[in-house]
Enzyme design. Structure first.
Site, PDB file in Angstrom:
ATOM      1  N   LYS A 140     -79.139  34.140 -64.756  1.00 57.74           N
ATOM      2  CA  LYS A 140     -78.687  34.696 -66.032  1.00 57.74           C
ATOM      3  C   LYS A 140     -79.203  36.111 -66.125  1.00 57.74           C
ATOM      4  CE  LYS A 140     -76.326  33.078 -69.604  1.00 57.74           C
ATOM      5  NZ  LYS A 140     -75.138  32.196 -69.487  1.00 57.74           N
ATOM      6  N   GLY A 190     -68.641  27.380 -84.978  1.00 53.43           N
ATOM      7  CA  GLY A 190     -68.457  28.552 -84.133  1.00 53.43           C
ATOM      8  C   GLY A 190     -66.989  28.752 -83.840  1.00 53.43           C
ATOM      9  N   GLY A 239     -65.331  31.303 -82.363  1.00 56.28           N
ATOM     10  CA  GLY A 239     -65.080  32.388 -81.423  1.00 56.28           C
ATOM     11  C   GLY A 239     -63.911  32.035 -80.531  1.00 56.28           C
ATOM     12  N   VAL A 282     -63.742  30.359 -77.603  1.00 60.67           N
ATOM     13  CA  VAL A 282     -63.701  28.959 -77.166  1.00 60.67           C
ATOM     14  C   VAL A 282     -63.423  28.044 -78.357  1.00 60.67           C
ATOM     15  CG1 VAL A 282     -64.957  27.075 -76.054  1.00 60.67           C
ATOM     16  CG2 VAL A 282     -65.266  29.415 -75.250  1.00 60.67           C
TER      17      VAL A 282
END
Length: 343
Positions: free
Chosen positions: A72, A171, A173, A175
Site C-alpha cells: 500500500k 458510503g 461513492g 462502488v
C-alpha cells in the site's frame, strides 16, 4: 501473519509532501495495493494506516488465489492544505520516484483520493501502476468489478431473493453507487448514506432512500453494506446493529479482529472485507497482468461467490468465524509460497 518487509517514508523533493510505501509480503509475488491520497492528523496515523492496509492486501490476494503480495502507499499532504493542479502533479511524480526505487516489488493502483488519471501521472516516472484510463490502454476504474465481487459475496451469504429486502449502503461513492443500482434492479429497498450531503439529490432521483451517515449502520435492515472508510465496526457499533448480515467493500472495517467474535455472538454474519472487496484487484490483475479479456476477468471476479461459500462451510464445520477461516486460508497459502491457479 508475518511482519512487514519494507516501510519507506520520504518528503518529496518537488512538493515537500510526505509519501510512503509499505510492502507487507512478497511471498506469493510482487506486492500490489492502492495509492491513498489523504491528509492525516499525524505522521504516526499515516504510518498506521499504510501498515494496516498493506497487511490486508496480503490477505486479500492470498485468499483470492492471486500470485501477488500485499502493499500500500500513502500521499499525506498537510491537513487543510488545498493543492493546486501543479502541486498535485508534483507530489504524484515524487511518489512515482519512490515507487520506482522498489524495482517492481510494489505496484500501485487507485485508492481513496486517487483515480486512473493519477495512475497515468505515476506512469511518467514508474511503469508500476495499474488502472490507467482506458484511453491510455489501461482498465480504468475498478469500481464496477469491485461491486460485482461484493454482489457475488452477497449471493453466497445472503437471501436468494432480494425483492422487498432492505439493504443499507453506508458510503455512496463510485462502488456504493454501482451496488445501489444493481440491488435496486434486483428488487431491493435500498437505503444509502454518505458524508457528502450533495449526493443526496442524485440518490433520491435514482429512487433510493437517503439516511444520515451517523445512523446508517444501525438501521434495521436485511443487509448492511459498509462502502466508505474503515474502522466502522467497533464493539459499540456492533451492540447497536439491527441486521443479520454485514458484507461490503470498505477496507479494514473492524476496529480490532476481536470484533468478529462480537458480531458472531450477536448472531450477525460478517463477511471479511478483504474477501468481499477483492473484485477490483482480481479484475485488474487478470486484465493487466495476465492479458485476459473483459469477460474472462469478470468470470474470475465471480469466483468470490464460491470462496465465500467455502469459508462459511468451514466456519460452520469448525465452529469458528468466517474471519478465522479466511485468515487460516491466507496463512496456508502464504506458507506454501504459491497461490493456486484460478481457472
Amino acid at each position: 501473519m508475518t511482519a512487514h518487509e519494507h516501510l519507506v517514508a520520504r518528503r518529496g523533493r518537488r512538493s515537500g509532501i510526505t509519501t510512503m510505501v509499505a510492502i507487507h509480503s512478497t511471498a506469493l509475488g510482487p506486492a500490489v495495493g492502492g495509492c491513498r491520497f489523504k491528509p492525516y492528523a499525524t505522521f504516526e496515523e499515516a504510518v498506521g494506516d499504510v501498515l494496516r492496509l498493506s497487511a490486508a492486501m496480503t490477505a486479500k490476494c492470498a485468499v483470492a488465489g492471486l500470485a501477488f503480495g500485499g502493499g500500500k502507499s500513502v500521499i499525506a499532504p498537510e491537513v487543510g492544505r488545498v493543492l493546486s493542479p501543479e502541486e498535485r502533479r508534483a507530489v504524484l511524480l515524487d511518489h512515482a520516484d519512490l515507487i520506482a526505487e522498489f524495482g517492481g516489488a510494489y505496484r500501485a493502483g487507485p485508492d481513496v483520493g486517487t483515480g486512473p488519471a493519477d495512475m497515468l501521472v505515476l506512469r511518467e516516472s514508474s511503469p508500476y501502476a495499474f488502472c490507467t484510463p482506458e484511453s491510455a490502454g489501461g482498465t480504468g476504474s475498478s469500481s464496477g468489478p469491485t461491486a460485482v465481487g461484493v454482489l457475488a459475496a452477497l449471493r453466497a451469504a445472503g437471501p436468494a431473493d432480494l425483492t422487498g429486502r432492505r439493504v443499507v449502503i453506508s458510503g455512496y461513492g463510485s462502488v456504493g453507487a454501482h451496488l445501489a443500482a444493481s440491488l435496486r434492479a434486483a428488487g431491493a429497498d435500498v437505503v444509502v448514506s454518505d458524508i457528502d450531503p450533495a449526493k443526496r439529490a442524485g440518490a433520491e432521483k435514482s429512487g433510493l432512500t437517503w439516511a444520515e451517515p451517523e445512523k446508517a449502520l444501525t438501521l434495521t435492515a436485511d443487509v448492511v453494506i459498509p462502502a466508505a472508510v474503515g474502522g466502522v465496526l467497533s464493539p459499540e457499533t456492533v451492540a447497536r446493529l439491527d441486521t443479520p448480515l454485514v458484507v461490503g467493500p470498505a477496507n479494514n472495517q473492524l476496529t480490532d479482529d476481536a470484533v468478529a467474535d462480537d458480531l458472531a455472538a450477536r448472531g450477525v454474519l460478517w463477511i471479511p472485507d478483504y474477501v468481499a472487496s477483492a473484485g477490483g484487484i482480481l479484475y485488474t490483475l487478470s486484465r493487466e497482468a495476465e492479458g485476459l479479456d473483459h469477460e474472462a476477468a469478470l468470470a474470475r471476479v465471480e469466483t468470490i461467490e464460491q470462496t465465500v461459500t467455502d469459508l462459511l462451510s468451514a466456519a460452520k464445520a469448525n465452529a469458528t468465524t468466517p474471519l478465522y477461516e479466511a485468515a487460516a486460508l491466507a496463512e496456508r497459502r502464504l506458507t506454501s509460497g504459491a497461490a493456486p491457479r484460478i481457472p
